[in-house]
Design an enzyme around this catalytic site. Structure first.
Site, mmCIF file in Angstrom:
data_model
loop_
_atom_site.group_PDB
_atom_site.id
_atom_site.type_symbol
_atom_site.label_atom_id
_atom_site.label_comp_id
_atom_site.label_asym_id
_atom_site.label_seq_id
_atom_site.Cartn_x
_atom_site.Cartn_y
_atom_site.Cartn_z
ATOM 1 N N GLY A 14 40.389 -40.133 28.448
ATOM 2 C CA GLY A 14 39.090 -39.493 28.224
ATOM 3 C C GLY A 14 39.129 -37.992 27.990
ATOM 4 O O GLY A 14 38.186 -37.283 28.362
ATOM 5 N N ASN A 16 38.886 -36.463 25.065
ATOM 6 C CA ASN A 16 37.799 -36.144 24.124
ATOM 7 C C ASN A 16 36.451 -36.214 24.822
ATOM 8 O O ASN A 16 35.569 -35.389 24.580
ATOM 9 C CB ASN A 16 37.833 -37.093 22.923
ATOM 10 C CG ASN A 16 38.833 -36.617 21.882
ATOM 11 O OD1 ASN A 16 38.621 -35.598 21.231
ATOM 12 N ND2 ASN A 16 39.942 -37.344 21.745
ATOM 13 N N ARG A 68 33.803 -61.799 22.011
ATOM 14 C CA ARG A 68 33.611 -60.357 21.786
ATOM 15 C C ARG A 68 32.130 -60.000 21.741
ATOM 16 O O ARG A 68 31.722 -58.925 22.187
ATOM 17 C CB ARG A 68 34.281 -59.939 20.472
ATOM 18 C CG ARG A 68 35.789 -59.826 20.625
ATOM 19 C CD ARG A 68 36.479 -59.798 19.274
ATOM 20 N NE ARG A 68 36.139 -58.622 18.500
ATOM 21 C CZ ARG A 68 36.260 -58.525 17.175
ATOM 22 N NH1 ARG A 68 36.710 -59.546 16.481
ATOM 23 N NH2 ARG A 68 35.954 -57.425 16.557
ATOM 24 N N LEU A 96 35.086 -53.468 17.090
ATOM 25 C CA LEU A 96 33.681 -53.858 17.268
ATOM 26 C C LEU A 96 33.279 -54.891 16.226
ATOM 27 O O LEU A 96 33.719 -54.829 15.071
ATOM 28 C CB LEU A 96 32.798 -52.619 17.159
ATOM 29 C CG LEU A 96 33.061 -51.577 18.251
ATOM 30 C CD1 LEU A 96 32.390 -50.252 17.908
ATOM 31 C CD2 LEU A 96 32.602 -52.079 19.616
ATOM 32 N N ASN A 110 32.775 -41.845 15.804
ATOM 33 C CA ASN A 110 34.117 -42.135 16.308
ATOM 34 C C ASN A 110 35.024 -40.968 15.981
ATOM 35 O O ASN A 110 34.801 -40.260 15.003
ATOM 36 C CB ASN A 110 34.665 -43.406 15.639
ATOM 37 C CG ASN A 110 36.056 -43.762 16.133
ATOM 38 O OD1 ASN A 110 36.336 -43.707 17.340
ATOM 39 N ND2 ASN A 110 36.958 -44.107 15.219
ATOM 40 N N HIS A 112 39.020 -40.154 15.114
ATOM 41 C CA HIS A 112 40.244 -40.846 14.708
ATOM 42 C C HIS A 112 41.347 -39.805 14.479
ATOM 43 O O HIS A 112 41.097 -38.777 13.836
ATOM 44 C CB HIS A 112 39.982 -41.637 13.419
ATOM 45 C CG HIS A 112 41.190 -42.400 12.973
ATOM 46 N ND1 HIS A 112 41.582 -43.586 13.565
ATOM 47 C CD2 HIS A 112 42.117 -42.137 12.023
ATOM 48 C CE1 HIS A 112 42.692 -44.017 12.987
ATOM 49 N NE2 HIS A 112 43.036 -43.150 12.046
ATOM 50 N N ASP A 146 33.463 -51.159 7.934
ATOM 51 C CA ASP A 146 34.780 -50.888 7.386
ATOM 52 C C ASP A 146 35.549 -50.022 8.395
ATOM 53 O O ASP A 146 35.219 -48.854 8.580
ATOM 54 C CB ASP A 146 34.543 -50.140 6.050
ATOM 55 C CG ASP A 146 35.826 -49.701 5.411
ATOM 56 O OD1 ASP A 146 36.877 -50.240 5.782
ATOM 57 O OD2 ASP A 146 35.752 -48.816 4.534
ATOM 58 N N ASP A 148 37.427 -47.498 10.495
ATOM 59 C CA ASP A 148 37.843 -46.120 10.201
ATOM 60 C C ASP A 148 37.406 -45.679 8.806
ATOM 61 O O ASP A 148 38.016 -44.778 8.218
ATOM 62 C CB ASP A 148 39.373 -45.958 10.355
ATOM 63 C CG ASP A 148 39.845 -46.244 11.777
ATOM 64 O OD1 ASP A 148 39.070 -46.006 12.717
ATOM 65 O OD2 ASP A 148 40.981 -46.717 11.944
ATOM 66 N N GLU A 177 41.209 -32.376 17.926
ATOM 67 C CA GLU A 177 40.146 -33.331 18.264
ATOM 68 C C GLU A 177 39.139 -32.707 19.218
ATOM 69 O O GLU A 177 37.922 -32.852 19.058
ATOM 70 C CB GLU A 177 40.746 -34.596 18.889
ATOM 71 C CG GLU A 177 41.678 -35.360 17.958
ATOM 72 C CD GLU A 177 42.182 -36.653 18.579
ATOM 73 O OE1 GLU A 177 41.407 -37.329 19.273
ATOM 74 O OE2 GLU A 177 43.365 -36.997 18.370
HETATM 75 C C1 GAR Z 1 42.526 -39.859 20.780
HETATM 76 O O1 GAR Z 1 43.638 -39.291 20.156
HETATM 77 C C2 GAR Z 1 41.645 -40.558 19.780
HETATM 78 O O2 GAR Z 1 41.572 -39.910 18.532
HETATM 79 C C3 GAR Z 1 42.348 -41.874 19.655
HETATM 80 O O3 GAR Z 1 42.720 -42.208 20.958
HETATM 81 C C4 GAR Z 1 42.953 -41.010 21.703
HETATM 82 C C5 GAR Z 1 42.136 -41.052 22.954
HETATM 83 O O4 GAR Z 1 42.447 -39.971 23.780
HETATM 84 N N1 GAR Z 1 41.500 -42.871 19.063
HETATM 85 C C6 GAR Z 1 41.946 -43.832 18.269
HETATM 86 O O5 GAR Z 1 43.115 -43.969 17.984
HETATM 87 C C7 GAR Z 1 40.870 -44.760 17.739
HETATM 88 N N2 GAR Z 1 41.412 -45.647 16.787
HETATM 89 P P1 GAR Z 1 41.448 -39.497 24.901
HETATM 90 O O6 GAR Z 1 41.142 -40.732 25.769
HETATM 91 O O7 GAR Z 1 42.224 -38.474 25.684
HETATM 92 O O8 GAR Z 1 40.228 -38.941 24.262
#
Ligand code: GAR
Length: 217
Positions: A14, A16, A68, A96, A110, A112, A146, A148, A177
């Protein structure tokens, strides 16, 4: 003006989410974090959110087996209960269904770890290194069916260094990020961009004019 009631969906550490929580601690920020929800009971981010005094929830996907949609209906019910306007996926590692995406379409962001549309999916840093790209980064986008592939709201880029491993690159991209997600959420929640057509976000105002060249000389 009322702040946008935002839920952050996580699966792990977590970081981000923490960047969004920090930004939203400013009362002038246009979004407030009204819920942090994890699909994994052991997600490290849950404690961070609780320490920040936020409402948290766990909806464990494992309890729903292969159903799901039932898992997502449980998430949806919690989002409704918390009167959520906007969902931010932040390292939420479940695919999802079209049902959930349609329900939150235009209201779900989101992050990425690549410069989309390059390197959709997993292992983005190793794949960027294998492809030999000289510039890499991260993207915040609206979620569409679609994977990402939804409209892009913000991107941040950095040079790939000669000695980079997937780990060193991941670490530096993560800092990108943490910079772009709060910016993207601020712009989106304050209506600074609107989505035009299927796949383009029009910015009311753009303020970046710097050039990134790699290698620099
Ligand atoms: C981040 O790097 C995010 O961009 C990636 O997972 C990590 C989560 O880190 N997300 C993906 O790859 C989605 N496909 P965090 O829990 O420290 O935010």
């Amino acid at each position: 003006m009322a702040r946008t009631r935002t839920a952050i969906l996580i699966s792990g550490r977590g970081s981000n989410m923490a960047a969004l929580i920090k930004a939203a601690a400013d009362p002038a920020y246009p979004a407030e974090i009204a819920l942090v929800l994890s699909n994994r009971p052991a997600a490290g981010g849950l404690a961070v959110a609780q320490n920040a005094g936020l409402t948290t929830a766990v909806i464990d996907h494992a309890a729903f087996g292969n159903d799901r949609e039932a898992f997502e209906r449980a998430i949806d019910a919690r989002l409704i209960e918390r009167r959520i306007d906007l969902v931010c996926l932040a390292g939420f590692m479940r695919l999802l269904t079209p049902w959930f995406v349609a329900r939150w379409e235009g209201r779900m962001l989101n992050i990425h770890p690549s410069l989309l549309p390059s390197f959709k999916g997993l292992d983005t840093h190793a794949r960027a290194l294998a492809a030999g790209v000289k510039i890499h980064g991260a993207t915040v986008h609206l979620v569409s069916v679609d994977m990402d592939g939804g409209p892009i709201i913000a991107q941040g880029a950095l040079p790939v260094l000669p000695n980079d491993s997937a780990e060193t690159l991941a670490r530096r991209v993560l800092a990108v990020e943490h910079r772009i997600y709060p910016t993207a959420l601020r712009r989106f929640a304050s209506g600074q961009n609107c989505v035009s057509g299927a796949d383009e976000v029009i910015d009311a105002e753009s303020n970046s004019d710097r050039m990134l060249v790699s290698p620099a000389s």
